[in-house]
Design a protein around this motif. Structure first.
Motif, PDB file in Angstrom:
ATOM      1  N   GLY A  25     -15.222  -1.166  -8.933  1.00  0.00           N
ATOM      2  CA  GLY A  25     -15.474   0.031  -8.139  1.00  0.00           C
ATOM      3  C   GLY A  25     -14.581   0.108  -6.918  1.00  0.00           C
ATOM      4  N   ALA A  26     -14.423  -1.032  -6.243  1.00  0.00           N
ATOM      5  CA  ALA A  26     -13.564  -1.065  -5.057  1.00  0.00           C
ATOM      6  C   ALA A  26     -12.111  -0.820  -5.433  1.00  0.00           C
ATOM      7  N   ALA A  27     -11.687  -1.362  -6.581  1.00  0.00           N
ATOM      8  CA  ALA A  27     -10.303  -1.165  -7.027  1.00  0.00           C
ATOM      9  C   ALA A  27     -10.017   0.312  -7.265  1.00  0.00           C
ATOM     10  N   ALA A  28     -10.976   1.025  -7.864  1.00  0.00           N
ATOM     11  CA  ALA A  28     -10.794   2.457  -8.110  1.00  0.00           C
ATOM     12  C   ALA A  28     -10.688   3.219  -6.793  1.00  0.00           C
ATOM     13  N   GLU A  29     -11.492   2.817  -5.794  1.00  0.00           N
ATOM     14  CA  GLU A  29     -11.439   3.475  -4.485  1.00  0.00           C
ATOM     15  C   GLU A  29     -10.100   3.207  -3.802  1.00  0.00           C
ATOM     16  N   VAL A  30      -9.636   1.963  -3.884  1.00  0.00           N
ATOM     17  CA  VAL A  30      -8.349   1.609  -3.283  1.00  0.00           C
ATOM     18  C   VAL A  30      -7.219   2.372  -3.963  1.00  0.00           C
ATOM     19  N   ALA A  31      -7.278   2.469  -5.300  1.00  0.00           N
ATOM     20  CA  ALA A  31      -6.256   3.217  -6.034  1.00  0.00           C
ATOM     21  C   ALA A  31      -6.237   4.674  -5.587  1.00  0.00           C
ATOM     22  N   SER A  32      -7.424   5.251  -5.363  1.00  0.00           N
ATOM     23  CA  SER A  32      -7.512   6.642  -4.914  1.00  0.00           C
ATOM     24  C   SER A  32      -6.892   6.816  -3.535  1.00  0.00           C
ATOM     25  N   VAL A  33      -7.174   5.876  -2.632  1.00  0.00           N
ATOM     26  CA  VAL A  33      -6.614   5.942  -1.276  1.00  0.00           C
ATOM     27  C   VAL A  33      -5.092   5.839  -1.316  1.00  0.00           C
ATOM     28  N   LEU A  34      -4.587   4.872  -2.077  1.00  0.00           N
ATOM     29  CA  LEU A  34      -3.138   4.686  -2.158  1.00  0.00           C
ATOM     30  C   LEU A  34      -2.464   5.872  -2.839  1.00  0.00           C
ATOM     31  N   ARG A  35      -3.142   6.434  -3.846  1.00  0.00           N
ATOM     32  CA  ARG A  35      -2.594   7.603  -4.542  1.00  0.00           C
ATOM     33  C   ARG A  35      -2.402   8.765  -3.561  1.00  0.00           C
ATOM     34  N   LYS A  36      -3.404   8.991  -2.711  1.00  0.00           N
ATOM     35  CA  LYS A  36      -3.313  10.073  -1.723  1.00  0.00           C
ATOM     36  C   LYS A  36      -2.195   9.799  -0.716  1.00  0.00           C
ATOM     37  N   ARG A  37      -2.041   8.549  -0.325  1.00  0.00           N
ATOM     38  CA  ARG A  37      -0.991   8.206   0.639  1.00  0.00           C
ATOM     39  C   ARG A  37       0.398   8.384   0.031  1.00  0.00           C
ATOM     40  N   ILE A  38       0.517   8.078  -1.261  1.00  0.00           N
ATOM     41  CA  ILE A  38       1.802   8.283  -1.943  1.00  0.00           C
ATOM     42  C   ILE A  38       2.111   9.775  -2.034  1.00  0.00           C
ATOM     43  N   HIS A  39       1.102  10.566  -2.446  1.00  0.00           N
ATOM     44  CA  HIS A  39       1.316  12.010  -2.582  1.00  0.00           C
ATOM     45  C   HIS A  39       1.599  12.672  -1.232  1.00  0.00           C
ATOM     46  N   SER A  40       1.088  12.083  -0.153  1.00  0.00           N
ATOM     47  CA  SER A  40       1.315  12.658   1.180  1.00  0.00           C
ATOM     48  C   SER A  40       2.730  12.386   1.683  1.00  0.00           C
ATOM     49  N   GLY A  41       3.452  11.493   0.988  1.00  0.00           N
ATOM     50  CA  GLY A  41       4.818  11.186   1.393  1.00  0.00           C
ATOM     51  C   GLY A  41       4.937  10.023   2.356  1.00  0.00           C
ATOM     52  N   GLU A  42       3.855   9.254   2.520  1.00  0.00           N
ATOM     53  CA  GLU A  42       3.917   8.105   3.428  1.00  0.00           C
ATOM     54  C   GLU A  42       5.004   7.126   2.993  1.00  0.00           C
ATOM     55  N   TRP A  43       5.147   6.976   1.676  1.00  0.00           N
ATOM     56  CA  TRP A  43       6.246   6.180   1.125  1.00  0.00           C
ATOM     57  C   TRP A  43       7.126   7.104   0.298  1.00  0.00           C
ATOM     58  N   GLU A  44       8.421   7.055   0.512  1.00  0.00           N
ATOM     59  CA  GLU A  44       9.360   7.899  -0.218  1.00  0.00           C
ATOM     60  C   GLU A  44       9.579   7.348  -1.629  1.00  0.00           C
ATOM     61  N   PRO A  45       9.989   8.219  -2.584  1.00  0.00           N
ATOM     62  CA  PRO A  45      10.332   7.729  -3.926  1.00  0.00           C
ATOM     63  C   PRO A  45      11.380   6.626  -3.846  1.00  0.00           C
TER      64      PRO A  45
END
Length: 257
Positions: A25-45
């Motif tokens: 459950g925690a892994a899914a939550e962490v994946a969701s948080v990181l996914r949002k941060r990636i989509h927000s552009g916090e890390w560039e391609p």
């Protein structure tokens, strides 16, 4: 938490070893948080995410839980994990657009979006045709077919899976099936049977419908089932191509009669 088995009657008793399994459950939550941060552009391609110790401490989770989350993102094509180097964002922000009325190869579509196409064959074999394939491709009763399975990547992220059945009669005698590589369209051009048009059916499916494993089993895909013809109206290729949701945008013009 899991315990290793204990054998009380063994001459060499085994001391229980405790290992911590990742919290799903925690892994899914962490994946969701990181996914949002990636989509927000916090890390560039192409940019590396922060190191695992830094991310685990920042998110307040164990390294195992973080790794499970990163594996989920990798399975979705958002990141690439490189042993000894770290985890990097893939360039999947750009959606590849394709007009269904225009018949182009996968590699052309990906390249036109400014991305680097890669084709990986996981199956190449010559076999007897089924009754359905004989009718579909209008084969002679004893004419074999070539079956292929390919995974197509854009900037190293898997974007589609394709299953093809090709009439073997268009190739010269002694053709080595294992020599097939790259674009099927280019291969047909090479043997003088350029693909000119195709009839297409669309299907909404999930990964488990066509054999995908792990996280991709439950992902949504758009399936294009296409029968391809050459300039002499000879059906030479039947393909089922499954596009990952969010990777392609298809459009078409519809006219009212």
């Amino acid at each position: 938490m899991t315990l290793s088995p204990i054998y009380p009657h063994s001459d060499n008793p085994v001391t229980p070893v405790v290992t911590r399994a990742p919290n799903v459950g925690a892994a899914a939550e962490v994946a969701s948080v990181l996914r949002k941060r990636i989509h927000s552009g916090e890390w560039e391609p192409g940019e590396a995410l922060d190191s695992e110790p830094v991310l685990a401490a920042e998110l307040g989770v164990s390294r195992n839980t973080l790794r499970s989350a990163l594996q989920e993102l990798a399975a979705q094509g958002l990141v690439i994990r490189r042993r000894g180097s770290g985890t990097f964002v893939t360039d999947v922000q750009a959606v590849m657009a394709s007009n269904l009325s225009e018949l182009t190869s996968m590699t052309q579509t990906i390249a036109s979006a400014g991305m680097d196409p890669t084709i990986r064959y996981t199956e190449k074999r010559l076999r007897a045709a089924t009754e359905t394939e004989i009718k579909l491709l209008r084969l002679e009763d004893d004419e074999p077919v070539i079956e292929t399975r390919r995974e197509v990547e854009a900037n190293k992220a898997m974007v589609s899976v394709s299953f093809e059945v090709i009439r073997a009669g268009i190739f010269p005698p002694g053709f080595d099936v294992q020599s097939i590589h790259g674009s099927i369209f280019a291969l047909c051009d090479l043997v003088g049977h350029s693909i000119k048009y195709a009839s297409t059916d669309l299907h909404a499916v999930v990964g488990s419908d066509f054999g995908m494993q792990h996280e991709a089993r439950d992902e949504s895909f758009l399936g294009l089932y296409q029968l391809h013809f050459d300039r002499d109206h000879l059906p030479i290729l039947f393909a089922k191509t499954y596009f990952r949701e969010g990777r392609f945008q298809f459009s078409m013009m519809r006219v009212r009669s």
